[in-house]
Design a protein around this motif. Structure first.
Motif, short mmCIF file in Angstrom:
data_model
loop_
_atom_site.label_atom_id
_atom_site.label_comp_id
_atom_site.label_asym_id
_atom_site.label_seq_id
_atom_site.Cartn_x
_atom_site.Cartn_y
_atom_site.Cartn_z
N LEU A 158 -24.09 1.42 13.81
CA LEU A 158 -23.80 0.06 13.36
C LEU A 158 -23.47 0.02 11.88
CD1 LEU A 158 -26.39 -2.03 15.39
CD2 LEU A 158 -24.09 -1.29 16.00
N THR A 159 -23.76 1.11 11.18
CA THR A 159 -23.32 1.31 9.80
C THR A 159 -22.50 2.59 9.77
OG1 THR A 159 -25.45 2.37 9.37
CG2 THR A 159 -25.21 0.07 8.67
N GLY A 160 -21.80 2.84 8.68
CA GLY A 160 -20.89 3.99 8.64
C GLY A 160 -21.19 4.96 7.52
N ARG A 161 -22.44 5.39 7.43
CA ARG A 161 -22.82 6.33 6.36
C ARG A 161 -22.33 7.75 6.69
NH1 ARG A 161 -23.38 1.89 3.64
NH2 ARG A 161 -25.20 0.65 4.26
N SER A 162 -22.11 8.51 5.64
CA SER A 162 -21.70 9.90 5.81
C SER A 162 -22.76 10.67 6.59
CB SER A 162 -21.49 10.54 4.43
OG SER A 162 -21.07 11.88 4.55
N HIS A 163 -22.34 11.39 7.63
CA HIS A 163 -23.23 12.22 8.46
C HIS A 163 -24.33 11.41 9.13
CE1 HIS A 163 -22.25 16.14 5.96
NE2 HIS A 163 -21.18 15.52 6.44
N GLN A 164 -24.14 10.10 9.28
CA GLN A 164 -25.23 9.24 9.76
C GLN A 164 -25.84 9.72 11.07
OE1 GLN A 164 -24.66 4.94 9.63
NE2 GLN A 164 -25.57 4.73 11.65
N LEU A 165 -25.01 9.96 12.08
CA LEU A 165 -25.54 10.33 13.38
C LEU A 165 -26.28 11.67 13.31
CD1 LEU A 165 -22.53 9.31 15.64
CD2 LEU A 165 -24.58 7.99 15.09
N ARG A 166 -25.73 12.61 12.57
CA ARG A 166 -26.34 13.93 12.47
C ARG A 166 -27.69 13.88 11.77
NH1 ARG A 166 -21.43 17.29 9.95
NH2 ARG A 166 -22.87 19.05 10.25
N VAL A 167 -27.77 13.11 10.67
CA VAL A 167 -29.03 13.01 9.93
C VAL A 167 -30.06 12.21 10.73
CG1 VAL A 167 -30.13 12.25 7.79
CG2 VAL A 167 -27.83 13.19 7.73
N HIS A 168 -29.65 11.12 11.34
CA HIS A 168 -30.58 10.29 12.11
C HIS A 168 -31.19 11.07 13.27
CE1 HIS A 168 -29.56 5.86 10.89
NE2 HIS A 168 -30.29 6.49 10.00
N LEU A 169 -30.37 11.79 14.02
CA LEU A 169 -30.90 12.53 15.16
C LEU A 169 -31.82 13.66 14.71
CD1 LEU A 169 -30.32 11.84 18.14
CD2 LEU A 169 -28.63 10.88 16.60
N ALA A 170 -31.45 14.34 13.63
CA ALA A 170 -32.32 15.39 13.11
C ALA A 170 -33.64 14.81 12.62
CB ALA A 170 -31.62 16.14 11.98
N ALA A 171 -33.58 13.61 12.02
CA ALA A 171 -34.79 13.00 11.45
C ALA A 171 -35.81 12.62 12.52
CB ALA A 171 -34.40 11.76 10.64
N ILE A 172 -35.37 12.33 13.73
CA ILE A 172 -36.32 11.99 14.80
C ILE A 172 -36.67 13.20 15.66
CG2 ILE A 172 -35.55 9.59 14.85
CD1 ILE A 172 -34.15 10.27 17.55
N GLY A 173 -36.28 14.39 15.20
CA GLY A 173 -36.66 15.61 15.88
C GLY A 173 -35.74 16.04 17.00
N HIS A 174 -34.53 15.48 17.07
CA HIS A 174 -33.57 15.83 18.11
C HIS A 174 -32.20 16.11 17.50
CE1 HIS A 174 -36.38 14.88 21.33
NE2 HIS A 174 -36.67 13.74 20.71
N PRO A 175 -32.07 17.18 16.72
CA PRO A 175 -30.77 17.46 16.09
C PRO A 175 -29.68 17.71 17.12
CG PRO A 175 -32.22 19.37 15.98
CD PRO A 175 -33.06 18.23 16.46
N ILE A 176 -28.46 17.39 16.74
CA ILE A 176 -27.32 17.63 17.61
C ILE A 176 -27.08 19.14 17.71
CG2 ILE A 176 -24.86 17.23 17.94
CD1 ILE A 176 -25.22 14.62 16.34
N LEU A 177 -26.90 19.61 18.93
CA LEU A 177 -26.69 21.04 19.14
C LEU A 177 -25.40 21.49 18.43
CD1 LEU A 177 -27.67 21.47 22.90
CD2 LEU A 177 -29.09 21.77 20.87
N GLY A 178 -25.48 22.67 17.83
CA GLY A 178 -24.33 23.21 17.11
C GLY A 178 -24.18 22.70 15.70
#
Length: 220
Positions: A158-178
């Motif tokens: 809902l916001t457009g921060r740099s690397h948002q999805l990658r950082v958010h998923l890593a922060a909750i303990g579920h980093p994106i594979l690869g």
């Protein structure tokens, strides 16, 4: 928001796949590993923008995907369209949907990640969660499928921060594979590429205000 399938697919220039082309904008499908815009090293000079401009010379950049992310990218045709589309992105009037495969089995069926993000200056280009100076950042997620040790998610930033999805998923303990920036060793090497795909875009037509939507098949 899950926009439906897009329309015409005219051939793109120099290997670019153009999903939609009209007087105001271009929607192109970026492969993983190709930069959206030129990089500084000479080997990154090839990019989606250059390929699109080979057949649509007035195409201008509006937003970007990380080099490792595949999927839909929108370009404006001319400066006026660029201003209007940039405004639409800034005002959150563009619907963006992604699909990712993340490490671990996510608990729950849907939720939100609300964590402020800021540049990690000593480790650029990395970003980080920063509750002191970070900008508000919000991601919605929904489980699509579960497999042993991994989960397929639909993501809506809902916001457009740099690397948002990658950082958010890593922060909750579920980093994106690869993910070579934010995942630990096991998840980093669990896939040959970043398993993140921009699967859909939706917005109001600049000319008549009608709802427009395009989609791209997930390649993993």
């Amino acid at each position: 928001m899950v926009p439906g399938a897009g329309a015409e697919r005219p051939a793109g220039g120099a290997g670019a796949v153009i999903v939609h082309l009209d007087e105001a904008l271009v929607v192109a499908d970026k492969p993983a590993g190709l930069p959206t815009v030129p990089g500084r090293p000479v080997e990154l000079h090839d990019c989606l923008w250059h390929r699109v401009r080979a057949s649509v010379p007035d195409a201008l950049v509006v937003h970007r995907l990380d080099m490792g992310t595949s999927g839909l990218v929108l370009f404006a045709r001319g400066i006026e369209a660029q201003r209007a589309l940039s405004r639409a992105f800034a005002q959150r009037e563009v619907g963006k949907t992604y699909v990712a495969v993340v490490s671990g089995e996510v608990i729950g069926e849907a939720g939100e990640i609300d964590l402020p993000l800021a540049a990690d200056w000593p480790n650029r280009p990395k970003q980080k969660v920063d509750h002191a100076v970070g900008k508000p950042s919000l991601t919605r997620w929904r489980v699509l499928a579960r497999e042993p040790g991994r989960t397929r998610l639909m993501l809506e930033p809902l916001t457009g921060r740099s690397h948002q999805l990658r950082v958010h998923l890593a922060a909750i303990g579920h980093p994106i594979l690869g993910d070579t920036l934010y995942a630990a060793e096991a998840a980093r090497h669990a896939a040959a590429r970043l398993l993140l795909h921009a699967s859909a875009l939706a917005l109001r037509d600049l000319r008549d205000g009608t709802a427009r939507h395009w989609s791209s098949a997930v390649p993993f």
